[in-house]
Write an enzyme that holds these catalytic residues in place. Structure first.
Site, mmCIF file in Angstrom:
data_model
loop_
_atom_site.group_PDB
_atom_site.id
_atom_site.type_symbol
_atom_site.label_atom_id
_atom_site.label_comp_id
_atom_site.label_asym_id
_atom_site.label_seq_id
_atom_site.Cartn_x
_atom_site.Cartn_y
_atom_site.Cartn_z
ATOM 1 C CE LYS A 24 45.209 33.758 42.579
ATOM 2 N NZ LYS A 24 44.781 34.864 43.426
ATOM 3 C CE LYS A 32 42.682 40.231 30.688
ATOM 4 N NZ LYS A 32 41.729 39.939 31.735
ATOM 5 C CE LYS A 84 45.924 43.304 37.826
ATOM 6 N NZ LYS A 84 44.955 43.892 38.704
HETATM 7 P P1 AMP Z 1 42.732 41.795 36.026
HETATM 8 O O1 AMP Z 1 43.372 43.130 36.074
HETATM 9 O O2 AMP Z 1 43.287 40.933 34.931
HETATM 10 O O3 AMP Z 1 42.615 41.104 37.367
HETATM 11 O O4 AMP Z 1 41.231 42.092 35.595
HETATM 12 C C1 AMP Z 1 40.380 42.906 36.347
HETATM 13 C C2 AMP Z 1 39.211 43.323 35.489
HETATM 14 O O5 AMP Z 1 39.661 44.165 34.428
HETATM 15 C C3 AMP Z 1 38.468 42.159 34.840
HETATM 16 O O6 AMP Z 1 37.092 42.368 34.967
HETATM 17 C C4 AMP Z 1 38.887 42.198 33.399
HETATM 18 O O7 AMP Z 1 37.843 41.809 32.547
HETATM 19 C C5 AMP Z 1 39.273 43.661 33.182
HETATM 20 N N1 AMP Z 1 40.423 43.708 32.269
HETATM 21 C C6 AMP Z 1 41.723 43.542 32.568
HETATM 22 N N2 AMP Z 1 42.498 43.611 31.477
HETATM 23 C C7 AMP Z 1 41.661 43.820 30.430
HETATM 24 C C8 AMP Z 1 41.830 43.961 29.019
HETATM 25 N N3 AMP Z 1 43.038 43.900 28.459
HETATM 26 N N4 AMP Z 1 40.749 44.186 28.259
HETATM 27 C C9 AMP Z 1 39.529 44.234 28.824
HETATM 28 N N5 AMP Z 1 39.282 44.103 30.129
HETATM 29 C C10 AMP Z 1 40.329 43.898 30.932
#
Ligand code: AMP
Ligand code: TRP
Length: 327
Positions: A111, A192, A195
């Site tokens: 970061k 993936k 967001k």
């Molecule tokens: P993030 O929003 O990327 O910080 O992820 C937060 C949590 O949501 C993590 O445990 C990820 O594994 C899950 N997560 C976020 N995006 C996905 C996705 N597209 N598919 C599966 N799990 C997700």
């Protein structure tokens, strides 16, 4: 009952990927564990935030988690900055953490590289995270693999404190969820659904309206074979649609494959869209009630009260053991 504790970064918008990959796990855990869920808003400001947006997002994300099935009677839900003890304990922990340990955090290194002027807060953030965790004697911390190192730091800090000042903290363990369904970007199905992507075209937001959801799913990238079956390597787009469908319907991938085997891609997309729309409109109805009502504040007030009570006791014990003030 064992206690789990997890923080939800109020950064970015929540997506269908967050629902299937993460929120649904929390809904599952709430029946098995004494579950603490909080918004680490003080962590969010390690990187510049728009104050108005940050404030809105805190409420919005809590409301969305509740709308997705996180039950306020089974979880203690609170906002980090509404409990001043987190930062108080963090200071004592900082004074018991070595520069070498903190400097090894790979997320900090990644970061910091992206910032013109990385802040001291970004550097010490894993220690605040340790404080979040050991303040409540959490047994397990459900986190993604990227956060495992931080939970290990929390263990090391807690162990050292216990050794130096006598038994005070429970030693937490990271809880890395089994690899669940991973939802991919509809436009780039090898990436993936995230967001923080640059464009929302391949991403379904939990608050997208029906027309937008349908448009995004109907426009999903597929392949030219024309046959519906699961093959994540060669047919990532179709496989992703099957994953979404089976996750929302709570069935196995091969059951979804069997069901759709004679469908063409257009009809498959339409039916996946129907299921997503049904699920998200239901979530949005609940979300709208929460965001406009007084229930949300009552839930957060209760969380603030309960956690302040627990944290006060722990911090006074720590201050006393360390020799601060008249505790
Ligand atoms: P993030 O929003 O990327 O910080 O992820 C937060 C949590 O949501 C993590 O445990 C990820 O594994 C899950 N997560 C976020 N995006 C996905 C996705 N597209 N598919 C599966 N799990 C997700
Ligand atoms: N650092 C975590 C993240 O980036 C959020 C977080 C802060 C957290 N404090 C926590 C997670 C304590 C679990 C426990 O996602």
């Amino acid at each position: 009952m064992k206690r789990i504790l997890t923080g939800l970064q109020p950064s970015g918008e929540l997506t269908l990927g967050s629902l299937i990959g993460s929120i649904s796990q929390m809904v599952k855990y709430q029946d098995e564990y004494d579950s603490f869920i909080f918004v680490p808003d003080m962590h969010a400001i390690t990187i510049k935030q728009d104050p108005k947006l940050l404030k809105e997002r805190i409420r919005k994300n809590v409301a969305l988690y509740l709308a997705c099935g996180v039950d306020p009677s089974k979880n203690t839900i609170y906002i980090q900055s509404e409990n001043l003890y987190h930062a108080n304990l963090s200071w004592v922990l900082e004074c018991n953490t070595y520069m070498g340990e903190a400097s090894r955090m790979t997320q900090y290194k990644d970061k910091a590289k992206k910032q013109v002027n990385a802040t001291v807060g970004l550097f010490t953030y894993p220690i605040l995270m340790a404080s979040d965790i050991i303040l409540y004697d959490a047994d397990y911390v459900p986190v993604g693999i990227d956060q495992k190192q931080h939970v290990e730091l929390a263990r090391d800090i807690a162990e050292r404190f216990n050794k130096t000042y006598g038994d005070t903290f429970k030693i937490p363990s990271p809880m890395i969820p089994e690899v669940g369904a991973k939802i991919m970007d509809l436009q780039e199905p090898t990436k993936k659904m995230s967001k923080s992507a640059d464009s929302y075209k391949g991403i379904i937001l939990l608050l997208d309206d029906e027309k937008t959801i349908r448009k995004k799913i109907m426009g999903a990238v597929t392949d030219s074979e024309g046959k519906v079956y699961y093959d994540a390597c060669n047919k990532p787009g179709i496989s992703n649609l099957l994953t979404i469908y089976s996750s929302l319907k709570n069935i196995k991938i091969n059951e979804a494959e069997e069901y759709f085997k004679d469908y063409n891609y257009g009809n498959l997309k339409k039916e996946v869209a129907d299921v997503v729309v049904e699920k998200l409109l239901d979530i949005q109805t609940k979300y709208n009630e929460l965001i406009n009502g007084s229930e949300l504040d009552k839930i957060l007030d209760r969380g603030r009260e309960v956690t302040n009570r627990i944290a006060k006791e722990k911090v006074e014990e720590v201050f006393s053991k360390v020799g601060l003030g008249r505790y």
